[in-house]
Scaffold this motif. Structure first.
Motif, PDB file in Angstrom:
ATOM      1  N   PHE A   1       0.835  -1.200   0.000  1.00 19.95           N
ATOM      2  CA  PHE A   1       0.000   0.000   0.000  1.00 19.95           C
ATOM      3  C   PHE A   1       0.874   1.257   0.000  1.00 19.95           C
ATOM      4  CE2 PHE A   1      -3.021   3.174   1.278  1.00 19.95           C
ATOM      5  CZ  PHE A   1      -4.204   2.753   0.699  1.00 19.95           C
ATOM      6  N   VAL A   2       1.973   1.234   0.749  1.00 19.74           N
ATOM      7  CA  VAL A   2       2.920   2.366   0.749  1.00 19.74           C
ATOM      8  C   VAL A   2       3.421   2.627  -0.674  1.00 19.74           C
ATOM      9  CG1 VAL A   2       5.226   3.126   1.476  1.00 19.74           C
ATOM     10  CG2 VAL A   2       3.656   2.156   3.154  1.00 19.74           C
ATOM     11  N   ALA A   3       3.798   1.547  -1.373  1.00 14.48           N
ATOM     12  CA  ALA A   3       4.304   1.694  -2.737  1.00 14.48           C
ATOM     13  C   ALA A   3       3.230   2.285  -3.660  1.00 14.48           C
ATOM     14  CB  ALA A   3       4.789   0.349  -3.265  1.00 14.48           C
ATOM     15  N   GLY A   4       2.017   1.781  -3.544  1.00 18.26           N
ATOM     16  CA  GLY A   4       0.929   2.280  -4.381  1.00 18.26           C
ATOM     17  C   GLY A   4       0.611   3.732  -4.107  1.00 18.26           C
TER      18      GLY A   4
ATOM     19  N   ILE B   1      -3.307   2.377  -8.111  1.00 12.76           N
ATOM     20  CA  ILE B   1      -4.484   1.615  -7.701  1.00 12.76           C
ATOM     21  C   ILE B   1      -4.307   0.118  -7.969  1.00 12.76           C
ATOM     22  CG2 ILE B   1      -6.030   3.599  -7.800  1.00 12.76           C
ATOM     23  CD1 ILE B   1      -7.299   2.362 -10.333  1.00 12.76           C
ATOM     24  N   SER B   2      -3.410  -0.230  -8.903  1.00  9.05           N
ATOM     25  CA  SER B   2      -3.069  -1.655  -9.074  1.00  9.05           C
ATOM     26  C   SER B   2      -2.440  -2.179  -7.792  1.00  9.05           C
ATOM     27  CB  SER B   2      -2.075  -1.848 -10.219  1.00  9.05           C
ATOM     28  OG  SER B   2      -2.630  -1.491 -11.442  1.00  9.05           O
ATOM     29  N   LEU B   3      -1.524  -1.393  -7.244  1.00  5.23           N
ATOM     30  CA  LEU B   3      -0.871  -1.796  -5.995  1.00  5.23           C
ATOM     31  C   LEU B   3      -1.831  -1.722  -4.812  1.00  5.23           C
ATOM     32  CD1 LEU B   3       2.649  -0.229  -6.578  1.00  5.23           C
ATOM     33  CD2 LEU B   3       2.054  -2.666  -6.509  1.00  5.23           C
ATOM     34  N   TRP B   4      -2.752  -0.762  -4.818  1.00  6.45           N
ATOM     35  CA  TRP B   4      -3.786  -0.733  -3.780  1.00  6.45           C
ATOM     36  C   TRP B   4      -4.557  -2.050  -3.798  1.00  6.45           C
ATOM     37  CZ3 TRP B   4      -7.206   4.294  -4.174  1.00  6.45           C
ATOM     38  CH2 TRP B   4      -6.550   5.371  -3.559  1.00  6.45           C
ATOM     39  N   ALA B   5      -4.966  -2.486  -4.997  1.00  4.33           N
ATOM     40  CA  ALA B   5      -5.749  -3.724  -5.117  1.00  4.33           C
ATOM     41  C   ALA B   5      -4.966  -4.908  -4.557  1.00  4.33           C
ATOM     42  CB  ALA B   5      -6.144  -3.964  -6.574  1.00  4.33           C
ATOM     43  N   ALA B   6      -3.700  -5.012  -4.950  1.00  4.61           N
ATOM     44  CA  ALA B   6      -2.868  -6.107  -4.439  1.00  4.61           C
ATOM     45  C   ALA B   6      -2.724  -6.013  -2.921  1.00  4.61           C
ATOM     46  CB  ALA B   6      -1.501  -6.082  -5.107  1.00  4.61           C
ATOM     47  N   ALA B   7      -2.504  -4.801  -2.422  1.00  4.91           N
ATOM     48  CA  ALA B   7      -2.345  -4.594  -0.979  1.00  4.91           C
ATOM     49  C   ALA B   7      -3.598  -5.014  -0.223  1.00  4.91           C
ATOM     50  CB  ALA B   7      -2.028  -3.123  -0.698  1.00  4.91           C
ATOM     51  N   LEU B   8      -4.744  -4.604  -0.723  1.00  3.91           N
ATOM     52  CA  LEU B   8      -6.001  -4.935  -0.041  1.00  3.91           C
ATOM     53  C   LEU B   8      -6.250  -6.435  -0.004  1.00  3.91           C
ATOM     54  CD1 LEU B   8      -8.104  -1.975  -1.417  1.00  3.91           C
ATOM     55  CD2 LEU B   8      -7.540  -2.382   0.995  1.00  3.91           C
ATOM     56  N   VAL B   9      -5.856  -7.142  -1.054  1.00  9.20           N
ATOM     57  CA  VAL B   9      -5.991  -8.597  -1.043  1.00  9.20           C
ATOM     58  C   VAL B   9      -5.049  -9.212  -0.010  1.00  9.20           C
ATOM     59  CG1 VAL B   9      -5.608 -10.696  -2.407  1.00  9.20           C
ATOM     60  CG2 VAL B   9      -6.866  -8.766  -3.401  1.00  9.20           C
TER      61      VAL B   9
END
Length: 170
Positions: free
Chosen positions: A69-72, A95-103
């Motif tokens: 999430f930090v990276a995103g 937001i791609s990294l947000w999605a990965a982070a949230l998963v």
């Protein structure tokens, strides 16, 4: 007793959620960029602290999620000052990294089920937004219904994380 880091992380999540949503509805470019800059810094600080917290607790998947999430959020911050159109490439990466982070954060049973569900829903909406943009749909950070539909679910997830950080230890 609640740690100072937990309190700072909760405040960062609250500022990030509130100013992020507010920035979505602001028509003035300079004001939107200012709100999103403050929102982004607050979320980076909060997620960095949460990375450390969950790493210390031995929950590597959740810690990795907050680090992602930090990276995103950093990508979003980098593109913010460029304006809506020019920020799209870094926005899509963010937001791609947000999605990965949230998963990553929602997959383990660390948080209550409702928080995990809102995290998964936000992740799915952001992932669909990215794929739609990659396949030619015109998209801005303020576009509706996507990606705007994901923001309330993200903020609900933040509220759950804040509640988890601030609830009384028993």
């Amino acid at each position: 007793m609640r740690s100072t880091s937990d309190t700072v992380a909760a405040i960062g999540l609250a500022i990030g959620g509130a100013l992020g949503m507010a920035g979505t509805f602001v028509a003035n470019d300079a004001l939107r960029e200012t709100l999103w800059a403050i929102d982004g810094v607050a979320l980076v600080v909060a997620a960095a602290l949460l990375t450390l917290k969950y790493q210390r607790l031995g929950n590597d998947c959740v810690a990795a999620g907050f680090l992602t999430f930090v990276a995103g959020e950093s990508l979003l911050l980098a593109g913010n000052a460029a304006g809506l159109e020019a920020s799209v490439p870094s926005y899509l990466g963010g937001i791609s990294l947000w999605a990965a982070a949230l998963v990553l954060i929602s997959a383990p049973r660390t948080f209550a089920l409702w928080m995990r569900l809102t995290g998964f829903i936000a992740a799915a909406l952001f992932a669909v937004s990215v794929f739609a943009a990659l396949w030619g749909m015109p998209l801005l950070p303020t576009s509706s219904p996507l990606p705007a539909l994901g923001y309330p679910f993200l903020v609900l997830t933040f509220i759950g994380w804040i509640w988890t950080l601030l609830k009384s230890e028993r």
